[in-house]
Design an enzyme around this catalytic site. Structure first.
Site, PDB file in Angstrom:
ATOM      1  N   ASP A   1       0.026  21.182   7.893  1.00 37.28           N
ATOM      2  CA  ASP A   1      -0.479  20.298   8.857  1.00 37.28           C
ATOM      3  C   ASP A   1       0.867  18.929   8.068  1.00 37.28           C
ATOM      4  O   ASP A   1       0.480  17.826   9.294  1.00 37.28           O
ATOM      5  CB  ASP A   1      -1.502  19.154   8.111  1.00 37.28           C
ATOM      6  CG  ASP A   1      -2.528  20.610   8.971  1.00 37.28           C
ATOM      7  OD1 ASP A   1      -2.773  21.058   9.741  1.00 37.28           O
ATOM      8  OD2 ASP A   1      -3.523  20.254   8.280  1.00 37.28           O
TER       9      ASP A   1
ATOM     10  N   HIS B   1      -2.503  22.773  -1.119  1.00 38.08           N
ATOM     11  CA  HIS B   1      -3.167  24.091  -0.689  1.00 38.08           C
ATOM     12  C   HIS B   1      -3.867  24.523  -1.399  1.00 38.08           C
ATOM     13  O   HIS B   1      -3.896  24.623  -2.912  1.00 38.08           O
ATOM     14  CB  HIS B   1      -2.286  24.501   0.136  1.00 38.08           C
ATOM     15  CG  HIS B   1      -3.087  25.591   0.890  1.00 38.08           C
ATOM     16  ND1 HIS B   1      -3.673  26.861   0.694  1.00 38.08           N
ATOM     17  CD2 HIS B   1      -3.167  25.477   2.478  1.00 38.08           C
ATOM     18  CE1 HIS B   1      -4.132  27.007   1.822  1.00 38.08           C
ATOM     19  NE2 HIS B   1      -4.023  26.575   3.011  1.00 38.08           N
TER      20      HIS B   1
HETATM   21  N1  CMC Z   1      -2.524  13.847  -2.748  1.00 41.32           N
HETATM   22  C1  CMC Z   1      -2.650  13.285  -4.036  1.00 41.32           C
HETATM   23  N2  CMC Z   1      -3.230  14.149  -5.175  1.00 41.32           N
HETATM   24  C2  CMC Z   1      -3.886  15.693  -4.889  1.00 41.32           C
HETATM   25  C3  CMC Z   1      -3.516  15.689  -3.097  1.00 41.32           C
HETATM   26  C4  CMC Z   1      -3.270  15.227  -2.549  1.00 41.32           C
HETATM   27  N3  CMC Z   1      -2.601  15.246  -1.361  1.00 41.32           N
HETATM   28  N4  CMC Z   1      -4.450  17.479  -3.440  1.00 41.32           N
HETATM   29  C5  CMC Z   1      -4.393  17.366  -4.164  1.00 41.32           C
HETATM   30  N5  CMC Z   1      -4.408  16.537  -5.243  1.00 41.32           N
HETATM   31  C6  CMC Z   1      -4.536  16.724  -6.799  1.00 41.32           C
HETATM   32  C7  CMC Z   1      -6.224  16.891  -7.087  1.00 41.32           C
HETATM   33  O1  CMC Z   1      -6.288  14.842  -7.546  1.00 41.32           O
HETATM   34  C8  CMC Z   1      -6.316  17.133  -8.413  1.00 41.32           C
HETATM   35  O2  CMC Z   1      -5.825  16.182  -9.639  1.00 41.32           O
HETATM   36  P1  CMC Z   1      -6.619  16.618 -11.048  1.00 41.32           P
HETATM   37  O3  CMC Z   1      -6.028  18.126 -11.313  1.00 41.32           O
HETATM   38  O4  CMC Z   1      -5.506  15.218 -11.431  1.00 41.32           O
HETATM   39  O5  CMC Z   1      -7.461  15.966 -10.810  1.00 41.32           O
HETATM   40  C9  CMC Z   1      -5.596  18.388  -8.768  1.00 41.32           C
HETATM   41  O6  CMC Z   1      -3.910  17.605  -7.353  1.00 41.32           O
HETATM   42  C10 CMC Z   1      -6.123  19.812  -7.889  1.00 41.32           C
HETATM   43  O7  CMC Z   1      -6.871  18.759  -6.300  1.00 41.32           O
HETATM   44  P2  CMC Z   1      -7.953  19.685  -5.402  1.00 41.32           P
HETATM   45  O8  CMC Z   1      -8.725  18.529  -4.833  1.00 41.32           O
HETATM   46  O9  CMC Z   1      -8.777  20.429  -7.149  1.00 41.32           O
HETATM   47  O10 CMC Z   1      -7.571  20.717  -5.240  1.00 41.32           O
HETATM   48  P3  CMC Z   1      -8.342  22.256  -3.835  1.00 41.32           P
HETATM   49  O11 CMC Z   1      -7.991  23.440  -3.264  1.00 41.32           O
HETATM   50  O12 CMC Z   1      -9.766  21.449  -4.068  1.00 41.32           O
HETATM   51  O13 CMC Z   1      -7.727  20.922  -2.534  1.00 41.32           O
HETATM   52  C11 CMC Z   1      -6.810  20.472  -0.557  1.00 41.32           C
HETATM   53  C12 CMC Z   1      -6.885  21.703  -1.269  1.00 41.32           C
HETATM   54  C13 CMC Z   1      -5.743  21.026   0.640  1.00 41.32           C
HETATM   55  C14 CMC Z   1      -8.027  20.127   0.259  1.00 41.32           C
HETATM   56  C15 CMC Z   1      -6.186  19.112  -1.303  1.00 41.32           C
HETATM   57  O14 CMC Z   1      -4.822  19.425  -1.423  1.00 41.32           O
HETATM   58  C16 CMC Z   1      -6.034  18.442   0.052  1.00 41.32           C
HETATM   59  O15 CMC Z   1      -7.439  16.944   0.051  1.00 41.32           O
HETATM   60  N6  CMC Z   1      -4.863  17.962   0.274  1.00 41.32           N
HETATM   61  C17 CMC Z   1      -4.656  16.974   1.124  1.00 41.32           C
HETATM   62  C18 CMC Z   1      -5.638  16.981   2.380  1.00 41.32           C
HETATM   63  C19 CMC Z   1      -4.460  18.597   3.602  1.00 41.32           C
HETATM   64  O16 CMC Z   1      -4.013  17.559   3.626  1.00 41.32           O
HETATM   65  N7  CMC Z   1      -5.795  19.769   3.887  1.00 41.32           N
HETATM   66  C20 CMC Z   1      -4.475  19.923   4.228  1.00 41.32           C
HETATM   67  C21 CMC Z   1      -4.841  21.794   4.287  1.00 41.32           C
HETATM   68  S1  CMC Z   1      -3.301  22.955   4.766  1.00 41.32           S
HETATM   69  C22 CMC Z   1      -4.577  23.020   6.388  1.00 41.32           C
HETATM   70  C23 CMC Z   1      -5.581  23.858   6.422  1.00 41.32           C
HETATM   71  O17 CMC Z   1      -5.860  25.121   6.091  1.00 41.32           O
HETATM   72  O18 CMC Z   1      -6.776  23.332   6.958  1.00 41.32           O
END
Ligand code: CMC
Length: 430
Positions: free
Chosen positions: A365, A308
């Protein structure tokens, strides 16, 4: 003396005001930064940018706290109905009996939709995604209520639009479900409460005089909708504030929010989670293999329903949903093999250094889809249920944005393209 921040650029020093929220969070106010220094700030994905002050929702991602108008999410899901929470978000406080009665009656009065709206289903191809249908239909409401195009009407008139939207959303969501199955539409029954009415329009049949949803399902649906009701400046809500800041009408602003929610990194994740769990199950259920894939930077696979932007300890909504999921499946006597896989995946991820170091926990989710499936919803419908729950939050944020007289949202950029160059006619180009 109020706190300030200093910024040093070359020889010059500038002082900027610091804003403190009622939950203690702080922001450096850079509104005048460009005028003072000629510089802008850069924050791709708004990871560190506050776009507004807001009195609706407080969230502390480190401590896993979520409160609406000061009330803990745990209390609201346990003790309130979804419509009470909608009132709370919209009006700033919980309603007393008389206030709730009036609000509830007003909503019940507007549940029918114009017959013309049904004609839109003729245009949607068979099997088209319910979220595309929902955003089209909500935007189309603005065409049926041309007076609503002006968001600067007197408050009474704007409030009527708010009530209409709140009342018609369940009807439209249920119409999409029925049309998807080729079944006749069930009209709203205004003697039923908001959630029961929605379930009746979805799962009731024309031939049935009375459909009696299982109280376990009604209770779980109330909880799920409350858990999605608002989440401050997330992607879809910021979209709504952004679109609304151009003084677009409420229906089209919400339509834009629905489209933003559809994406798989946002609300669309609930559909992706269940599809992922199904793939893992059909592949033999070896969760370790999928954890390795999620960690592999050369593999596009991510553990959907994990991580998140704001929660870095745990998502309080996910905790409640996990418990609700166990309760609902037990009470309904449903065995879903993907629940076992979800629990094993969670356990494996929570002890894996990759997920621990990056503070990746199950989000709202991760378990919600398993409950929706037990209730009888198809996978591609899950995000519609997220939208139904988020609606009061979206409307409250749109209202707050209007009342704050927010200027049009218009970020800046740093241009990194070509320097000016001379135009050459085609015959002179190499
Ligand atoms: N699986 C594997 N690695 C992950 C995941 C995941 N679900 N989420 C984040 N990471 C890793 C990412 O690769 C990165 O690694 P590194 O630092 O080595 O590059 C690190 O964790 C930080 O991730 P980020 O993408 O920079 O984080 P963000 O804050 O931009 O993204 C997020 C947050 C929710 C988009 C992401 O965690 C994600 O894609 N999760 C899966 C999709 C999901 O479940 N979304 C629903 C969110 S909650 C409901 C809502 O509010 O909509």
């Amino acid at each position: 003396m109020s706190e300030t921040a200093k910024i040093i650029l070359g020889e010059k020093e500038y002082e900027l005001p610091v804003i403190t929220g009622s939950g203690g969070e702080k922001a450096i106010d850079i509104t005048k930064l460009r005028d003072l220094t000629g510089h802008i700030t850069m924050d791709i994905g708004y990871k560190n940018t506050g776009v507004t002050t807001s009195a609706i929702t407080f969230l502390d991602g480190e401590l896993g706290i979520l409160r609406h108008r000061g009330y803990a999410i745990e209390d609201l899901t346990e003790k309130a109905s979804f419509l009470e929470v909608a009132y709370l978000l919209l009006h700033g406080d919980l309603p007393n009996k008389a206030q709730f009665h009036e609000f509830d009656e007003d909503v019940r009065e507007h549940t029918l939709v114009n017959e013309g709206l049904e004609g839109m289903f003729k245009a949607f191809p068979t099997g088209s995604h319910p979220m595309g249908q929902l955003s089209s239909m909500i935007t189309a409401l603005s065409l049926f209520y041309p007076k609503s195009l002006n968001p600067n009407r007197p408050e009474d008139a704007v409030n009527r639009t708010v009530l209409r939207l709140l009342a018609k959303m369940p009807t439209i969501c249920a119409m999409i479900y029925k049309k998807r199955n080729g079944h006749p539409i069930i009209y709203p029954k205004n003697n039923l409460d908001y959630v029961t009415n929605y379930l009746n329009m979805t799962f009731g049949q024309v031939s049935m005089d009375h459909y009696h949803p299982d109280p376990v399902v009604v209770d779980a649906m109330n909880k799920l909708l409350i858990l999605h009701a608002d989440h401050e400046q997330n992607c879809s809500t910021s979209t709504i504030r952004m679109v609304g800041s151009s003084q677009a009408n409420l229906y089209s602003s919400i339509g834009a929010g629905i489209n933003a929610l559809w994406g798989q990194l946002h609300g669309g994740a609930n559909q992706q989670v269940l599809e992922m769990l199904e793939v893992i199950r059909q592949d033999g259920g070896d969760v370790k293999k999928w954890i390795i894939k999620a960690k592999d930077k050369n593999d596009n696979f991510r553990l959907m329903g994990f991580g998140h932007r704001v929660y870095k300890n745990f998502d309080p909504r996910a905790k409640i949903i996990k418990k609700t999921c166990d309760d609902v499946l037990n009470k309904l006597g449903v065995y879903d093999p993907v629940l076992e896989i979800a629990k094993k995946l969670e356990e494996a991820a929570l002890t894996d250094p990759y997920f621990v170091e990056r503070k990746l926990y199950p989000n709202v989710d991760f378990y919600s889809g398993i409950i929706y499936r037990a209730m009888g919803f198809p996978t591609d419908f899950f995000t519609v249920l997220f939208a139904l729950g988020r609606l009061p939050g979206w409307i409250s944020q749109w209202q707050e944005m209007r009342k704050q007289k927010q200027p049009i949202a218009r970020p800046r950029q740093i241009y990194i393209g070509e320097k000016p160059r001379k135009f050459k006619f085609m015959q002179d180009r190499d």
